[in-house]
Design a protein around this motif. Structure first.
Motif, PDB file in Angstrom:
ATOM      1  N   GLY A  84      55.519  48.198   4.948  1.00  0.00           N
ATOM      2  CA  GLY A  84      54.260  48.822   4.587  1.00  0.00           C
ATOM      3  C   GLY A  84      53.058  47.950   4.873  1.00  0.00           C
ATOM      4  O   GLY A  84      51.937  48.455   4.995  1.00  0.00           O
ATOM      5  N   VAL A 111      56.443  53.363   3.083  1.00  0.00           N
ATOM      6  CA  VAL A 111      55.180  53.763   2.447  1.00  0.00           C
ATOM      7  C   VAL A 111      55.389  53.874   0.941  1.00  0.00           C
ATOM      8  O   VAL A 111      56.516  54.020   0.464  1.00  0.00           O
ATOM      9  N   GLU A 170      49.011  56.711   2.452  1.00  0.00           N
ATOM     10  CA  GLU A 170      49.624  55.779   3.395  1.00  0.00           C
ATOM     11  C   GLU A 170      50.523  56.538   4.367  1.00  0.00           C
ATOM     12  O   GLU A 170      50.541  56.253   5.579  1.00  0.00           O
TER      13      GLU A 170
END
Length: 206
Positions: free
Chosen positions: A83, A105, A110
């Motif tokens: 991430g 994520v 995101e």
């Protein structure tokens, strides 16, 4: 991919030979075996993945975590990016030619961002409480459901996955699951994989 996916993620505890022994048993029944070896250098992971391929594990079943250059050089099935990966890395020349790119994520915004950048799928979690995330509250099925509704690429759910939880996760819209300790720590890793697959196949048929 129309079939429900099963991703198995290495935990950094096994030697390459022990990992290969299990991987040779389970690869026909999984979407991907992720090589996630956080304590090893790029060179060590390259040599390890090369060893796995030499042992007979098909490259298309191997996903490399965190090292696009290895995935590209060895033409593995994909790469899983953390991430924390900077913006636009997916569109960088380093990632061109990689068969499938996933990104971890932790929230819907995101996920939308990574989809726009070109990710083929996202991995979201942890869904349920897990020993690897002690003290961190799980995100739960409702957050999973909300995230799935925000994007159009597959969402792979991770964290505390057991065969008994598969139906609830897929009911929330996930395209598949990712498992770590549930496979590598099992007394019978192949039996464990087949137990997950039994649940995934039942859901596909129903």
């Amino acid at each position: 991919m129309s079939e429900k996916e099963l991703h198995v993620i290495s935990d950094g505890k096994l030697s390459w030979s022990a990992l290969a022994t299990i991987a040779l048993q389970i690869y026909p029944y999984v979407t991907a075996i992720h090589i996630r070896e956080k304590m090893k250098s790029l060179d060590e992971v390259f040599i390890g993945v090369q060893y796995l391929l030499e042992q007979g594990i098909p490259a298309k079943r191997v996903y490399v975590n965190g090292f696009p250059s290895i995935a590209l050089a060895l033409q593995t099935g994909g790469v899983q990016l953390p991430g924390t990966t900077p913006s636009l890395v997916i569109q960088d020349e380093l990632c061109r030619g990689i068969q499938r790119i996933g990104v971890s994520v932790h929230h819907a915004d995101e996920a939308k961002w990574r989809e726009k950048e070109g990710a083929d799928y996202v991995m979201f979690g942890h869904i349920f409480a897990t020993n690897s995330k002690q003290g961190v509250p799980p995100r739960g099925l409702e957050q999973l459901r909300q995230l799935v509704n925000e994007i159009n690429i597959p969402v792979i759910a991770i964290g505390g996955m057991t065969p008994a939880r598969v139906q609830s996760v897929l009911d929330a819209g996930a395209s598949g699951i990712a498992v770590m300790s549930g496979i590598w720590d099992a007394a019978d890793p192949l039996g464990a994989v087949l137990a997950y697959q039994d649940e995934l196949r039942q859901i596909e048929v129903s």
